[in-house]
Design a protein around this motif. Sequence first.
Motif, PDB file in Angstrom:
ATOM      1  N   GLY A  37       0.786  -1.232   0.000  1.00  0.00           N
ATOM      2  CA  GLY A  37       0.000   0.000   0.000  1.00  0.00           C
ATOM      3  C   GLY A  37       0.815   1.277   0.000  1.00  0.00           C
ATOM      4  N   LYS A  68      -8.692   2.866  -2.542  1.00  0.00           N
ATOM      5  CA  LYS A  68      -9.065   2.751  -1.123  1.00  0.00           C
ATOM      6  C   LYS A  68      -8.395   1.533  -0.493  1.00  0.00           C
ATOM      7  CE  LYS A  68     -13.103   4.198   0.146  1.00  0.00           C
ATOM      8  NZ  LYS A  68     -12.824   5.281   1.098  1.00  0.00           N
ATOM      9  N   GLU A  69      -8.405   0.423  -1.221  1.00  0.00           N
ATOM     10  CA  GLU A  69      -7.762  -0.795  -0.721  1.00  0.00           C
ATOM     11  C   GLU A  69      -6.255  -0.588  -0.562  1.00  0.00           C
ATOM     12  OE1 GLU A  69      -8.958  -3.523  -3.715  1.00  0.00           O
ATOM     13  OE2 GLU A  69     -11.036  -3.652  -2.983  1.00  0.00           O
ATOM     14  N   LYS A  70      -5.639   0.102  -1.516  1.00  0.00           N
ATOM     15  CA  LYS A  70      -4.206   0.388  -1.450  1.00  0.00           C
ATOM     16  C   LYS A  70      -3.857   1.139  -0.165  1.00  0.00           C
ATOM     17  CE  LYS A  70      -1.866   4.123  -2.915  1.00  0.00           C
ATOM     18  NZ  LYS A  70      -0.696   4.234  -2.010  1.00  0.00           N
ATOM     19  N   ALA A 120     -12.151   1.820  -5.827  1.00  0.00           N
ATOM     20  CA  ALA A 120     -12.013   0.679  -4.924  1.00  0.00           C
ATOM     21  C   ALA A 120     -10.542   0.282  -4.758  1.00  0.00           C
ATOM     22  CB  ALA A 120     -12.824  -0.500  -5.445  1.00  0.00           C
ATOM     23  N   LYS A 121      -9.793   0.255  -5.859  1.00  0.00           N
ATOM     24  CA  LYS A 121      -8.386  -0.129  -5.796  1.00  0.00           C
ATOM     25  C   LYS A 121      -7.570   0.841  -4.935  1.00  0.00           C
ATOM     26  CE  LYS A 121      -7.788  -2.763 -10.077  1.00  0.00           C
ATOM     27  NZ  LYS A 121      -7.081  -2.815 -11.388  1.00  0.00           N
ATOM     28  N   LEU A 138      -5.583   1.464   2.652  1.00  0.00           N
ATOM     29  CA  LEU A 138      -5.876   0.719   3.875  1.00  0.00           C
ATOM     30  C   LEU A 138      -4.918  -0.445   4.106  1.00  0.00           C
ATOM     31  CD1 LEU A 138      -9.795   0.774   3.784  1.00  0.00           C
ATOM     32  CD2 LEU A 138      -8.277   2.103   5.261  1.00  0.00           C
ATOM     33  N   ARG A 139      -4.276  -0.953   3.024  1.00  0.00           N
ATOM     34  CA  ARG A 139      -3.321  -2.048   3.183  1.00  0.00           C
ATOM     35  C   ARG A 139      -2.122  -1.641   4.029  1.00  0.00           C
ATOM     36  NH1 ARG A 139      -4.361  -3.560  -2.204  1.00  0.00           N
ATOM     37  NH2 ARG A 139      -2.479  -2.505  -3.006  1.00  0.00           N
TER      38      ARG A 139
END
Length: 567
Positions: A406, A443-445, A440-441, A447-448
């Motif tokens: 991330g 946000k996930e990045k 989505a990608k 939060l990782r």
Amino acid sequence: MEFTILIGGEAGQGSARTSLMIGKAFTSMGYYVFNYRDYPSLIRGGHNFNVLRVSSKQIYSHETCYDIILALDEKTIELHENNLKKDGIIITEKNLFNQNTKTSKEKIILLDASKIMEKYSFPAIMINNIIAGALFSLLGLDLEYLLIGADKEFKDKAEKIKTAIKEGYALGEDYKKNNKIAIKKFEFEKASKQSKSKIFISGTEAIGLGAIASGLDVYFAYPMTPATPLMNFLALRQKQNNFLVIQLEDEISCINAALGASYSGAIAMTGTSGGGFALMTEAISLQGMNEVPLVVYLAQRTGPSTGVPTYTEQGDLEFALKAGHGEFPKVVLAPGDAKEAFRRTMEAFYLAQKFRVVSIILGDKHLGESTFSFDDWEFYDDLIVNKIKINNEAKDYKSYLISENGVSPRELPGSNFVVRASSYEHDEYGITTENDVMIAKMKEKRLRKMKEIERIVENFEPYKVYGNGKHVLLGWGSTKGAILDVLQELKDYKFIQISYFSPFPKKVKKELENAKSITIIENNATSPLSRVLVQETGIIVEKKILKYDGRPFTPSEILEKLKKLES
């Protein structure tokens, strides 16, 4: 050997610095000293006092029963005489004392400093130093230690003060010859021979030194107690340490300027208290999106609103955890004493720089303005992150490259490519997007990052266990001192101190599940720690000791309330 001195007077009379001077004298002798400061939101007048607790063993807090009161005005005697121990004494100057007072003449030592004041044409504030000199004489202590304390506290301005101290010491010697005094005897020699000089440092100073050690380039702030002392501490040291302290027009400007400075490559920090932090929360969300490293110092005070500006409270834990709209990673940590504050500040900078997140250092008035003593001090080279430099070699750069952990590689503006810091959702190049897949990608990045941060923080002792008992006292932040001191009086108890709240140390759950009982101790009225604990571990704690009058806990107070809970 242990005793407690209260030094009190009006704001502007110098009781705070006199207390620090005496504290530095005792730490030079090898004693442990804790200094508590109490003052109203006034520049002149009102009532200020400091409490110095001196001991031959390690201590972390103060008490409210006094062996000695140094009174710089009549109000000090009126307000604190009831807390004087049975064999305690009051030392004051006779012109400051109302002869009609009901104070027992056996408890009071009246010094006549008029000739000294006249001889040197001293300003009124010099009476403090005369009384301090007399104190050391009356206690049978070596004058040289108090002179060392004066040098440490006042540095190049110490000469006149040292003259007053010497005269006060002689005045004390004369008083002993001409009067019978009932002053408690303390075993000073025993402790001073077995110990070396101690480090004497406040929480604010420790946070400032932690920032400097981390390579601070610029600190932005607008004055707001109790965060202001950090701005003052850093401002006095900016030239010799090659960084800037900048006061802007408000807290909104400060945090946005800090983000701008950090974007350009500077290691930046800002600090404030309750209302100022409220103004900063929009920019904290901005950081969550643009991923520019930032450290924020939140010095809690009694709230809500303006509250009680110069007093303490632990009311902003959930505020810090939830500051900013939207979902994004942040680090929230809360040191418990000055030595820990230095280490945790370096950790905050390390995590902010390494993971491009905001780190919030959660302190309070009691931590910041109390002075602690320690045997030694440690420096942490492994927590220093190398500053990034302009890169003119790479041909392509994605400001928000999607990576496994991330964290996107960081470059500085001025390179051969565009470096973006966007407030809008964006693609890897930082170009605005509203594409559902990319949203989505990204946000996930972001939060990782928390998984990797959590792994690193596990090595930082995110919680500590003191003692081996089956019953647990659970706390955080500045309650640490009083809890550690009372722990020595308790059987079958241990203290668990939580220092990290984001990421929260999940492993503490096992410690708590094995406890026979858990008692939460907090400086607030609603126990936010209880709610965070339920959210993070599912553990519900019913027993609580809460204090919310703006004053910190003392060991005696915790002991008394704990006995009531057990009965």
